[in-house]
Design a protein around this motif. Structure first.
Motif, PDB file in Angstrom:
ATOM      1  N   THR A  82      29.155  62.577  81.196  1.00 63.18           N
ATOM      2  CA  THR A  82      30.148  61.699  80.572  1.00 63.18           C
ATOM      3  C   THR A  82      30.968  62.408  79.498  1.00 63.18           C
ATOM      4  O   THR A  82      31.895  61.813  78.940  1.00 63.18           O
ATOM      5  N   ILE A  83      30.628  63.656  79.202  1.00 63.22           N
ATOM      6  CA  ILE A  83      31.341  64.405  78.175  1.00 63.22           C
ATOM      7  C   ILE A  83      31.715  65.777  78.706  1.00 63.22           C
ATOM      8  O   ILE A  83      31.157  66.254  79.702  1.00 63.22           O
ATOM      9  N   THR A  84      32.651  66.428  78.004  1.00 61.89           N
ATOM     10  CA  THR A  84      32.960  67.824  78.332  1.00 61.89           C
ATOM     11  C   THR A  84      31.894  68.709  77.683  1.00 61.89           C
ATOM     12  O   THR A  84      31.170  68.269  76.793  1.00 61.89           O
ATOM     13  N   HIS A  85      31.812  69.930  78.120  1.00 62.64           N
ATOM     14  CA  HIS A  85      30.768  70.827  77.608  1.00 62.64           C
ATOM     15  C   HIS A  85      31.376  72.063  76.923  1.00 62.64           C
ATOM     16  O   HIS A  85      30.878  73.176  77.063  1.00 62.64           O
ATOM     17  N   ASP A  86      32.447  71.812  76.158  1.00 62.72           N
ATOM     18  CA  ASP A  86      33.122  72.894  75.448  1.00 62.72           C
ATOM     19  C   ASP A  86      32.270  73.477  74.324  1.00 62.72           C
ATOM     20  O   ASP A  86      32.526  74.606  73.894  1.00 62.72           O
ATOM     21  N   TYR A  87      31.283  72.730  73.862  1.00 59.66           N
ATOM     22  CA  TYR A  87      30.501  73.176  72.709  1.00 59.66           C
ATOM     23  C   TYR A  87      29.026  73.383  73.066  1.00 59.66           C
ATOM     24  O   TYR A  87      28.146  73.231  72.217  1.00 59.66           O
ATOM     25  N   ASP A  88      28.792  73.736  74.315  1.00 58.75           N
ATOM     26  CA  ASP A  88      27.420  73.898  74.792  1.00 58.75           C
ATOM     27  C   ASP A  88      26.639  74.945  74.004  1.00 58.75           C
ATOM     28  O   ASP A  88      25.462  74.727  73.675  1.00 58.75           O
ATOM     29  N   ARG A  89      27.263  76.074  73.718  1.00 54.20           N
ATOM     30  CA  ARG A  89      26.505  77.164  73.097  1.00 54.20           C
ATOM     31  C   ARG A  89      25.843  76.757  71.781  1.00 54.20           C
ATOM     32  O   ARG A  89      24.623  76.905  71.648  1.00 54.20           O
ATOM     33  N   PRO A  90      26.578  76.260  70.787  1.00 53.91           N
ATOM     34  CA  PRO A  90      25.903  75.910  69.527  1.00 53.91           C
ATOM     35  C   PRO A  90      24.935  74.744  69.677  1.00 53.91           C
ATOM     36  O   PRO A  90      23.882  74.719  69.017  1.00 53.91           O
ATOM     37  N   VAL A  91      25.255  73.798  70.561  1.00 49.59           N
ATOM     38  CA  VAL A  91      24.378  72.635  70.725  1.00 49.59           C
ATOM     39  C   VAL A  91      23.086  73.028  71.431  1.00 49.59           C
ATOM     40  O   VAL A  91      21.981  72.674  70.985  1.00 49.59           O
ATOM     41  N   ILE A  92      23.191  73.754  72.498  1.00 51.17           N
ATOM     42  CA  ILE A  92      22.004  74.154  73.255  1.00 51.17           C
ATOM     43  C   ILE A  92      21.181  75.179  72.468  1.00 51.17           C
ATOM     44  O   ILE A  92      19.945  75.148  72.488  1.00 51.17           O
ATOM     45  N   ASN A  93      21.845  76.097  71.764  1.00 51.18           N
ATOM     46  CA  ASN A  93      21.105  77.059  70.935  1.00 51.18           C
ATOM     47  C   ASN A  93      20.283  76.356  69.857  1.00 51.18           C
ATOM     48  O   ASN A  93      19.217  76.842  69.456  1.00 51.18           O
ATOM     49  N   GLU A  94      20.776  75.211  69.404  1.00 45.25           N
ATOM     50  CA  GLU A  94      20.052  74.435  68.407  1.00 45.25           C
ATOM     51  C   GLU A  94      18.925  73.623  69.047  1.00 45.25           C
ATOM     52  O   GLU A  94      18.062  73.079  68.349  1.00 45.25           O
ATOM     53  N   GLY A  95      18.942  73.546  70.387  1.00 40.42           N
ATOM     54  CA  GLY A  95      17.891  72.824  71.099  1.00 40.42           C
ATOM     55  C   GLY A  95      18.081  71.320  71.124  1.00 40.42           C
ATOM     56  O   GLY A  95      17.125  70.571  71.356  1.00 40.42           O
TER      57      GLY A  95
END
Length: 280
Positions: A82-95
């Motif tokens: 339901t969202i774009t994933h333009d900010y995956d790196r900082p979000v996923i790196n934060e877990g």
């Protein structure tokens, strides 16, 4: 755009949210300026990737919240469609996996976004949504009050030049109305420091009417000034309602003010208070 003291208010709300969570959570947020969110505050993070991150409208969870002006959430960020994933790196790196973003709406637009996130995939419950909603409402009310103060201060700057009282009756009435509204805001803001600043501005306006005359030794209480302020505007029967006090209490404060001013009527009390610079 949030001002420095608004940033303090945002930081305080994030701390309240973090304390209310039963499970460890990551809480973060920031101001929205010209449609773009910049994350300025983070609590519970393990990396520095989120701090300073700029979020564009409609991109990611926060970008959707900016445009939709309502809470947005995902149960599992990495797989959310339901969202774009333009900010995956900082979000996923934060877990981060389960995330909710709540807009702070003021004047029909988002002024800030508040996030809460967990490092496990779980549905966003009503309790969490209510908690963030209350925080957003408190922050919106605080910002709205400060916006109104800024608007009044701008009017004061327009009406008052060189520290002298304006000569025309229209300008004088404008100052009197601003004085009244500042005192109302003083009573409604939960921020004691802001209330003190509002009192100072209201007193400054009242002092303008005194001009070069020496200060008076007559001292009215805050409530006595409030009552006289409304009486001066012709609000005879609605003063109690406007101040959220009983009519008998209004009469008590009015009698006290009249006694201190040696006045035999409310009209005379207002007149003397103005001559002494206690009211504009």
């Amino acid at each position: 755009m949030l001002r420095p003291r608004d940033d303090d208010a945002l930081r305080a709300e994030l701390r309240v949210i973090a304390k209310e969570f039963v499970t460890p959570a990551v809480v973060f947020g920031g101001p929205v300026s010209e449609g773009t969110l910049k994350i300025s505050e983070t609590l519970g993070t393990r990396t520095a990737g989120l701090r300073g991150l700029s979020i564009s409208p409609m991109l990611g969870l926060g970008g959707r919240a900016i445009i939709q002006l309502r809470p947005q959430s995902v149960e599992d960020y990495a797989t959310a469609r339901t969202i774009t994933h333009d900010y995956d790196r900082p979000v996923i790196n934060e877990g981060l996996r389960s995330i909710i973003a709540v807009p702070v709406v003021v004047g029909g637009g988002a002024r800030a976004i508040i996030y809460a996130a967990l490092r496990q995939s779980t549905p966003i419950g009503g309790r969490i949504l209510d908690m963030l909603g209350r925080a957003g409402d408190r922050l919106a009310a605080e910002i709205n009050i400060r916006d109104e103060v800024d608007r009044r201060v701008a009017l004061i700057d327009t009406l008052v030049e060189g520290g002298q009282a304006p000569a025309t009756s229209a300008l004088i009435e404008g100052i009197r109305e601003i004085h009244t509204e500042l005192r109302v805001l003083t009573r409604t803001t939960p921020d004691s420091a802001l209330a003190t600043s509002l009192h100072a501005l209201a007193d400054k306006l009242a002092g303008l009417s005194r001009g070069d005359r020496p200060a008076t030794d007559v001292t009215l209480s805050g409530r006595e000034v409030d009552v006289l302020t409304y009486v001066a505007l012709g609000c005879t029967n609605s003063v109690a309602q406007r101040l959220s006090i009983k009519p008998e209490t209004v009469k008590h404060y009015l009698r006290g003010a009249m006694g201190k001013l040696d006045a035999r009527s409310r009209v005379e009390a207002v007149s003397r208070a103005r001559r002494l610079g206690l009211l504009p």
